[in-house]
Design an enzyme around this catalytic site. Structure first.
Site: not given
Ligand code: NAP
Length: 240
Positions: A58, A87, A152
């Site tokens: 975590d 990430n 956020y």
């Molecule tokens: N998608 C968008 O539109 C978007 C836009 C701007 C920025 N972002 C940023 O891009 C990044 C990735 O987002 P995503 O959309 O790919 O999210 P996602 O599909 O929800 O995946 C989140 C990932 O983070 C991991 N995670 C969550 N909490 C954690 C913790 N406490 N310790 C270790 N791992 C953790 C999850 O692991 P588990 O699989 O084990 O849950 C998963 O691998 C984030 O920082 C997000 O804020 C996303």
């Protein structure tokens, strides 16, 4: 050389892990709970002929992060993590008026405190080896501020500022630190959002793909990006 992707089991992190493995990095896939998705990512890397391993912890937990990274180092004597993609992230949206304390602290913890928890132990080896690439996944929300996301936006804005500060500390050691600021990217994180309505606000008229973000991460992780540091690169289809 090793690359660590936090939150590498799904979404942007998964695409980045696959891209970095294609570039020849041995990829360490961090995640917190979803073992099946992490295994899937590892299988995808291996199916492409790449190398990878899982490292479950975590990132919002300082002691757990330190212990996991120390154990990794003990298991990989003489090696170091040359590329770090910070990430992992979550969102818990609400107007500040109604925001519960845990939704504030959890979001800040998973993005901003995690930046410290994971980056701090890895900085010294990068500087000693005189090569390192740190890519922090921020968000357009941290650049412009979005209603319903004060937690956020604060976390991501903090990461952008930390990126600038740290880049100046380590630039002489050939370690670069950059942030990227994605807009709406098709992953689990945006499930439940009204894509049809939101698309109208994006000049490119579509959500982005995780693989498009991974291309940018791959470039920033490469030797070719050596003269870019302290920057935040938006990848938003024109949304700003
Ligand atoms: N998608 C968008 O539109 C978007 C836009 C701007 C920025 N972002 C940023 O891009 C990044 C990735 O987002 P995503 O959309 O790919 O999210 P996602 O599909 O929800 O995946 C989140 C990932 O983070 C991991 N995670 C969550 N909490 C954690 C913790 N406490 N310790 C270790 N791992 C953790 C999850 O692991 P588990 O699989 O084990 O849950 C998963 O691998 C984030 O920082 C997000 O804020 C996303």
């Amino acid at each position: 050389m090793y690359a660590l992707v936090t939150g590498g089991s799904r979404g942007i992190g998964r695409a980045a892990a696959i891209k970095l493995a294609q570039m020849g990095y041995k990829v360490i896939i961090n995640y917190v709970s979803n073992d099946a998705k992490a295994e899937e990512t590892l299988s995808a890397i291996r199916a492409n002929g790449g190398e990878g391993e899982l490292l479950k912890f975590d990132v919002s937990d300082q002691a757990a992060s330190q212990q996991a990274l120390e154990q990794w180092q003990a298991d990989h004597k003489g090696e170091y993590i040359a590329v770090l993609v910070n990430n992992a992230g979550i969102r818990r949206d609400n107007l500040l008026l109604w925001m519960e304390p845990q939704d504030w602290y959890k979001v800040i913890g998973t993005a901003l405190n995690a930046f410290y928890n994971v980056t701090q132990p890895l900085i010294q080896p990068m500087c000693r080896k005189k090569f390192g690439r740190i890519i922090n996944v921020a968000s357009v929300s941290g650049l412009i501020g979005l209603p319903g996301q004060t937690n956020y936006s604060a976390a991501k804005g903090g990461i952008i500022a930390a990126t600038k500060a740290l880049s100046k500390e380590v630039a002489p050691k050939n370690v670069t630190v950059n942030a990227i600021a994605p807009g709406f990217i098709k992953t689990d994180m945006v499930e439940g959002l009204d894509e049809e309505e939101l698309k109208k606000t994006i000049p490119a008229k579509r959500f982005g793909e995780a693989e498009e973000v991974a291309e940018l991460i791959g470039f920033l992780a490469s030797e070719k990006s050596a003269y870019i540091t302290g920057e935040t690169i938006a990848i938003t289809g024109g949304l700003n």
